[in-house]
Design an enzyme around this catalytic site. Structure first.
Site, PDB file in Angstrom:
ATOM      1  NE  ARG A   1      55.652  31.367   5.177  1.00 55.45           N
ATOM      2  CZ  ARG A   1      54.860  31.847   4.238  1.00 55.45           C
ATOM      3  NH1 ARG A   1      55.257  31.928   2.975  1.00 55.45           N
ATOM      4  NH2 ARG A   1      53.643  32.268   4.532  1.00 55.45           N
TER       5      ARG A   1
ATOM      6  CD  GLU B   1      50.197  27.337   3.500  1.00 57.49           C
ATOM      7  OE1 GLU B   1      50.706  27.959   4.453  1.00 57.49           O
ATOM      8  OE2 GLU B   1      50.831  26.975   2.492  1.00 57.49           O
ATOM      9  CG  HIS B   2      45.044  28.436   6.555  1.00 56.88           C
ATOM     10  ND1 HIS B   2      44.699  29.663   7.071  1.00 56.88           N
ATOM     11  CD2 HIS B   2      45.353  28.655   5.250  1.00 56.88           C
ATOM     12  CE1 HIS B   2      44.778  30.575   6.118  1.00 56.88           C
ATOM     13  NE2 HIS B   2      45.179  29.993   5.005  1.00 56.88           N
TER      14      HIS B   2
ATOM     15  CG  ASP C   1      50.605  29.018  11.539  1.00 60.85           C
ATOM     16  OD1 ASP C   1      49.382  29.096  11.248  1.00 60.85           O
ATOM     17  OD2 ASP C   1      51.403  29.953  11.307  1.00 60.85           O
TER      18      ASP C   1
ATOM     19  N   GLY D   1      52.404  40.940  -0.236  1.00 61.22           N
ATOM     20  CA  GLY D   1      51.090  40.336  -0.502  1.00 61.22           C
ATOM     21  C   GLY D   1      51.151  39.121  -1.409  1.00 61.22           C
TER      22      GLY D   1
ATOM     23  CB  SER E   1      56.946  35.507   5.111  1.00 62.35           C
ATOM     24  OG  SER E   1      56.032  34.533   5.452  1.00 62.35           O
ATOM     25  CB  SER E   2      56.996  40.980   2.331  1.00 65.86           C
ATOM     26  OG  SER E   2      55.620  41.263   2.463  1.00 65.86           O
TER      27      SER E   2
ATOM     28  CG  ASP F   1      54.399  33.509   7.823  1.00 60.23           C
ATOM     29  OD1 ASP F   1      54.342  32.291   7.553  1.00 60.23           O
ATOM     30  OD2 ASP F   1      53.521  34.319   7.510  1.00 60.23           O
TER      31      ASP F   1
HETATM   32  C1  GLA Z   1      50.017  33.313   6.833  1.00 64.03           C
HETATM   33  C2  GLA Z   1      50.241  33.428   8.335  1.00 64.03           C
HETATM   34  C3  GLA Z   1      50.831  32.128   8.885  1.00 64.03           C
HETATM   35  C4  GLA Z   1      49.999  30.917   8.454  1.00 64.03           C
HETATM   36  C5  GLA Z   1      49.714  30.952   6.957  1.00 64.03           C
HETATM   37  C6  GLA Z   1      48.769  29.862   6.526  1.00 64.03           C
HETATM   38  O1  GLA Z   1      51.226  33.179   6.169  1.00 64.03           O
HETATM   39  O2  GLA Z   1      51.119  34.488   8.623  1.00 64.03           O
HETATM   40  O3  GLA Z   1      50.923  32.205  10.290  1.00 64.03           O
HETATM   41  O4  GLA Z   1      48.815  30.826   9.203  1.00 64.03           O
HETATM   42  O5  GLA Z   1      49.190  32.192   6.544  1.00 64.03           O
HETATM   43  O6  GLA Z   1      49.350  28.621   6.677  1.00 64.03           O
END
Ligand code: GLA
Length: 380
Positions: free
Chosen positions: A30, A36-37, A39, A124, A128-129, A174
């Site tokens: 994804r 961002e940050h 969720d 990394g 979202s691997s 994710d």
């Molecule tokens: C990573 C986490 C998510 C989210 C993002 C930041 O991808 O797995 O849950 O917190 O960082 O938005």
């Protein structure tokens, strides 16, 4: 490509185990457009599942020791199947082991199986691997035990596996994105209620989503992510709130927060607003506004939340110089930060010029190229 990854998983499985796999599952990665940050602060996110996939090929084994292999890692896992398993420090297979263990706790023992993982989602890189591996294993187990989990339940089980077996206290974005993604759509997710609204994306023939891999890799488990999360919760608690979702700019101004907490709170409050505004702007096809919000999100992640990195900052700076007149509506880092990718919303007709200009600027500054490609929203 999905078909290629599936074919590779099948081939690698056969090469390793000398029989064809019985089951193959495949899950996308994804990107997060904005939010961002937020969720794990009960806030809003706007991710999409992308056309980069991870596939798992598996088959039953009569041996007491099953083998789990991955193309991305040398260390295979020899697993003596049992109901309870403990995480193996630093091992890639923890995400898979966690899902197996949690699912067995609910549904009872699963017969031993061999496994081979193939992926085109770089590890990394903020794509979202890990969630893709977890969800692929959950789908595999659904097939093995003949049950279908509710998608939210499945995503939550995978998130729990990540917490307990990989040591990352991630939010749910994710796992939800790679379980529920839909072709040509992003998803506005309210992470308090987990209510999800599909938001149509502009046609790729007119507007492209450019993925720029800075080549810098991070590990979420390294501590900075957990530290940010802890700070968010402490900040909310010291404001007398359940979570930062409930904070407002006025509440932040009036509270007695220290400087670090104030910055964290201001990011989350504004990022939640930006995410909802960006979804609304997408719906009315106001790409200039979506882009403006993306740039603002990056600035906030750099200056207030402090999770961006020099390569991403430089790319976003360059994208801003090119700007809407040069075909870039907006750009920002995507994912947890400290490494990975930048996404840019671009006019498709000028993509070659944009790619060239970004590449020239990046190479001049870092003496190596970045990876540039387009991504599209796919069905999970
Ligand atoms: C990573 C986490 C998510 C989210 C993002 C930041 O991808 O797995 O849950 O917190 O960082 O938005």
């Amino acid at each position: 490509m999905r078909e290629t990854v599936i074919a590779n998983a099948r081939r690698s499985y056969e090469a390793a185990f000398a029989v064809p796999p019985r089951w193959i599952t495949c899950t996308p990665g994804r990107v997060n457009l904005i939010g961002e940050h937020t969720d794990y602060n009960d806030g809003f996110v706007l991710p999409l599942a992308i056309d980069r996939h991870l596939a798992v090929a598996a088959g039953p084994t009569t041996s007491t020791m099953a083998e789990w292999r991955s193309d991305d890692f040398d260390d295979l896992l020899r697993l003596n199947f049992s109901i309870e398993n403990s995480p193996i420090p630093g091992h890639w297979a923890n995400h898979a082991l966690g899902v197996l263990t949690l699912l067995q706790r609910r549904f009872g023992p699963v017969p031993p199986f061999n496994l081979h993982v193939c992926s085109e989602i770089p590890v990394g890189a903020g794509l979202s691997s890990s969630a893709a591996l977890e969800v692929s294993i959950a789908t595999l187990l659904e097939q093995i035990i003949g049950r279908v989990l509710d998608p939210l339940e499945k995503a939550t089980l995978c998130q729990k596996a990540e917490h307990e077996f990989a040591g990352t206290p991630c939010g749910l974005m994710d796992q939800l994105a790679v379980t529920m993604g839909r072709v040509d759509h992003a998803m506005l997710i309210d992470c308090r209620s987990n209510h999800l609204q599909y938001v149509s994306l502009p046609s790729p023939s007119e507007v492209a989503l450019l993925l720029i891999d800075t080549g810098v890799r991070r590990s979420l488990a390294e501590g900075s992510y957990s530290e940010r999360r802890r700070c968010c919760h402490e900040t909310a608690a010291s404001m007398g709130l359940k979570s930062l979702r409930d904070a407002t700019p006025q509440l932040v101004e009036r509270s007695t927060l220290d400087a670090a907490q104030r910055k964290i709170a201001l990011h989350v409050v504004a990022e939640n607003m930006r995410t909802v505004l960006a979804a609304e702007a997408l719906i009315r096809n106001d790409l200039a506004e979506v882009g403006r919000l993306m740039f603002a999100s990056h600035d906030s992640l750099r200056d207030l939340f402090e999770v961006s990195w020099p390569e991403a900052d430089m790319l976003v700076r360059t994208a801003r110089k090119i700007g809407p007149r040069g075909g870039i509506f907006g750009a920002r880092m995507t994912g947890g930060g400290f490494g990975g990718c930048v996404i840019a919303l671009c006019r498709t007709e000028v993509l070659p010029e944009i790619e060239r200009d970004l590449q020239i600027a990046f190479t001049a500054e870092f003496d190596r190229p970045c990876g540039i490609s387009t991504v599209n929203a796919v069905d999970a």
